[in-house]
Design a protein around this motif. Structure first.
Motif, short mmCIF file in Angstrom:
data_model
loop_
_atom_site.label_atom_id
_atom_site.label_comp_id
_atom_site.label_asym_id
_atom_site.label_seq_id
_atom_site.Cartn_x
_atom_site.Cartn_y
_atom_site.Cartn_z
N HIS A 85 0.83 -1.20 0.00
CA HIS A 85 0.00 0.00 0.00
C HIS A 85 0.87 1.25 0.00
O HIS A 85 0.63 2.20 -0.77
CB HIS A 85 -0.92 0.00 1.22
CG HIS A 85 -1.75 1.26 1.34
ND1 HIS A 85 -1.27 2.42 1.91
CD2 HIS A 85 -3.03 1.53 0.95
CE1 HIS A 85 -2.20 3.34 1.87
NE2 HIS A 85 -3.27 2.85 1.29
N ASN A 86 1.89 1.29 0.85
CA ASN A 86 2.73 2.48 0.94
C ASN A 86 3.62 2.65 -0.28
O ASN A 86 3.90 3.77 -0.69
CB ASN A 86 3.55 2.41 2.23
CG ASN A 86 2.68 2.56 3.46
OD1 ASN A 86 1.73 3.32 3.46
ND2 ASN A 86 3.01 1.83 4.51
N THR A 87 4.02 1.56 -0.89
CA THR A 87 4.77 1.65 -2.14
C THR A 87 3.89 2.24 -3.25
O THR A 87 4.33 3.10 -4.03
CB THR A 87 5.28 0.26 -2.57
OG1 THR A 87 6.16 -0.24 -1.56
CG2 THR A 87 6.01 0.34 -3.90
N HIS A 88 2.64 1.80 -3.29
CA HIS A 88 1.72 2.25 -4.34
C HIS A 88 1.30 3.70 -4.14
O HIS A 88 1.17 4.45 -5.12
CB HIS A 88 0.50 1.35 -4.36
CG HIS A 88 -0.42 1.56 -5.52
ND1 HIS A 88 -0.11 1.16 -6.80
CD2 HIS A 88 -1.65 2.15 -5.61
CE1 HIS A 88 -1.09 1.49 -7.63
NE2 HIS A 88 -2.04 2.08 -6.93
N HIS A 89 1.08 4.10 -2.89
CA HIS A 89 0.55 5.44 -2.61
C HIS A 89 1.61 6.42 -2.09
O HIS A 89 1.31 7.61 -1.92
CB HIS A 89 -0.60 5.36 -1.61
CG HIS A 89 -1.82 4.68 -2.16
ND1 HIS A 89 -2.72 5.33 -2.99
CD2 HIS A 89 -2.29 3.42 -2.04
CE1 HIS A 89 -3.69 4.50 -3.33
NE2 HIS A 89 -3.45 3.33 -2.77
N GLY A 90 2.80 5.94 -1.81
CA GLY A 90 3.86 6.84 -1.38
C GLY A 90 3.70 7.38 0.02
O GLY A 90 4.15 8.50 0.31
N GLY A 91 3.08 6.63 0.93
CA GLY A 91 2.88 7.09 2.29
C GLY A 91 3.56 6.19 3.31
O GLY A 91 4.42 5.37 2.97
N SER A 92 3.17 6.35 4.56
CA SER A 92 3.70 5.52 5.65
C SER A 92 2.55 5.12 6.57
O SER A 92 2.63 5.26 7.78
CB SER A 92 4.79 6.26 6.43
OG SER A 92 4.30 7.50 6.93
N ASP A 93 1.46 4.66 5.97
CA ASP A 93 0.27 4.29 6.73
C ASP A 93 0.39 2.89 7.31
O ASP A 93 0.85 1.96 6.65
CB ASP A 93 -0.98 4.32 5.82
CG ASP A 93 -1.36 5.72 5.40
OD1 ASP A 93 -1.14 6.66 6.19
OD2 ASP A 93 -1.89 5.88 4.29
N GLY A 94 -0.06 2.75 8.54
CA GLY A 94 -0.31 1.45 9.12
C GLY A 94 -1.81 1.24 9.16
O GLY A 94 -2.59 2.17 8.92
N PHE A 95 -2.24 0.04 9.48
CA PHE A 95 -3.67 -0.27 9.44
C PHE A 95 -4.07 -1.08 10.66
O PHE A 95 -3.25 -1.66 11.36
CB PHE A 95 -4.00 -1.06 8.16
CG PHE A 95 -3.78 -0.28 6.90
CD1 PHE A 95 -4.80 0.47 6.35
CD2 PHE A 95 -2.54 -0.27 6.29
CE1 PHE A 95 -4.59 1.21 5.20
CE2 PHE A 95 -2.32 0.47 5.14
CZ PHE A 95 -3.35 1.22 4.59
N PHE A 96 -5.38 -1.09 10.90
CA PHE A 96 -5.94 -2.01 11.88
C PHE A 96 -7.15 -2.68 11.25
O PHE A 96 -7.76 -2.16 10.32
CB PHE A 96 -6.32 -1.30 13.19
CG PHE A 96 -7.55 -0.41 13.08
CD1 PHE A 96 -8.81 -0.91 13.34
CD2 PHE A 96 -7.43 0.93 12.73
CE1 PHE A 96 -9.95 -0.10 13.26
CE2 PHE A 96 -8.55 1.75 12.65
CZ PHE A 96 -9.82 1.24 12.91
N GLY A 97 -7.48 -3.85 11.75
CA GLY A 97 -8.63 -4.58 11.23
C GLY A 97 -9.13 -5.58 12.24
O GLY A 97 -8.60 -5.72 13.35
#
Length: 381
Positions: A85-97
């Motif tokens: 996800h971060n490679t595709h969008h250029g961010g540093s997001d983490g997630f929860f689920g």
């Protein structure tokens, strides 16, 4: 105050079979008596969390947490790292689920503190969710539309989840809309005219999924899916194995008449994917296909499957170079026709980004009504 509530919440990392079983089974206790909840199959949940069976773990990672008060589990959550996800969008997001929690703000806070610590340890700067484990799977917290059960592969939760997330410092990142439609809904005249215009253009053909050529069909669908959604918020192109894993799950319930591919000069240009609402049958199984060594749940689900009268339109996408040709209207009208012929009365179109104005306006013109809202949240770490 009861002794259980007097005890402070204690968060445990799920590292053994007993805790994993408790993690999986917690919702069955929390939702007991809720007429809208559809119990997932325990076997499916075990497979989802198994790194040997879920292709997400080939590139991503997740840690599971349980919150207890005394000896009783009151909440759970997964911290998720999706580097693609971060490679595709250029961010540093983490997630929860996989978030489930009693109406217990302290327990929720303890769970999300554990998630935040885990994500920060991997250099991530935000917590986004719920997603399980990417937007190619189940995602969102239900915030509107609690009076009916979810359709297949859509989440469900009690109303207090929104309050818990807000109390933990999360804010809205994006809403996802679900629409209710009937196979009899004619839409406005413009939809019919647009579909007819698209059909009359040279080189356009709409056909159902060819199960005898499934491997090749899978490649065609993945190609359309990747290009049609490539600029959507939160979208990450699935790996080949991820897509194959998803289609293998759907193949068990798919009706080829409800999976339509539009070709332009023999080039796969668009598709729509609808499936029978298997939740109508799954609900009867109660989460287990066998009990006491007998196939009780399987028998109940099989009987209920004969009464399925709804479907879910999971995806309708058009490659960028073939947009504005009326292919979406053509696919919708053909799908409604197929649904009527198969005996389906209604269904759900889900989900659609709230700010996808073109798609939402088109769906409204087709006679559908908004029925549910799911929310993705974000919190800086």
């Amino acid at each position: 105050m009861s002794r259980a509530l007097a005890d402070p919440p204690r968060v445990t990392v799920v590292r053994n079979c007993a805790l994993r079983r408790e993690f999986i089974r917690l919702p069955y206790r929390l939702y007991r008596g809720d007429p809208c909840w559809v119990p997932p199959l325990e076997s499916e949940r075990k497979a989802f969390l198994d790194p040997r069976k879920n292709p997400f773990f080939e590139f991503g990672d997740a840690e599971l947490f349980l919150a207890h008060r005394g000896d009783q589990a009151v909440g759970r959550v997964a911290a998720v790292h999706n580097p693609r996800h971060n490679t595709h969008h250029g961010g540093s997001d983490g997630f929860f689920g996989l978030f489930e929690c009693a109406d217990d703000p302290d327990a929720a806070q303890a769970l999300f503190e554990a998630v935040g610590d885990w994500l920060r340890g991997r250099g991530l700067t935000s917590s986004v969710g719920p997603v399980s484990f990417s937007t190619n799977g189940e995602c969102g917290t239900l915030v509107e539309g609690f009076s009916t059960s979810p359709t297949v592969l859509m989440p469900y939760n009690p109303p207090h989840h929104d309050k818990l997330l807000l109390s933990c410092g999360f804010t809205k990142a994006k809403d996802l809309w679900a629409w209710e439609w009937t196979t009899q809904a004619p839409g406005d005249g413009a939809v019919t005219r647009l579909a007819q215009w698209a059909q009359e253009r040279g080189g356009v053909r709409v056909r159902p999924l060819d199960l005898s050529d499934f491997d090749a069909e899978e490649r065609r669908l993945r190609d359309i899916y990747t290009h049609a959604w490539e600029r959507n918020w939160g979208f990450v192109p699935p790996t080949e194995r991820e897509f194959r894993h998803l289609t293998a799950q759907l193949r068990r319930i798919v009706r080829p008449e409800l999976v339509l591919i539009a070709e332009v000069d023999r080039d796969p240009a668009a598709f729509c994917l609808a499936v029978p609402d298997a939740n109508q049958a799954l609900k009867a199984a109660g989460g287990r296909l066998t009990r006491y060594g007998l196939p009780i749940g399987l028998i109940r689900a099989t009987r209920a499957a004969r009464r399925i009268d709804r479907c879910r339109l999971i995806a309708l996408g058009v490659k960028p170079q073939y947009r504005n040709r009326g292919l979406d209207a053509l696919l919708y009208t053909r799908l409604a026709q197929a649904g009527r012929q198969l005996g389906y009365k209604a269904g759900e179109l889900s989900w659609v980004l709230e700010d996808n104005s073109a798609m939402n306006q088109a769906i409204a013109r087709m006679g559908a009504q908004r029925s549910k809202t799911y929310r993705i949240y974000r919190r800086p770490l």
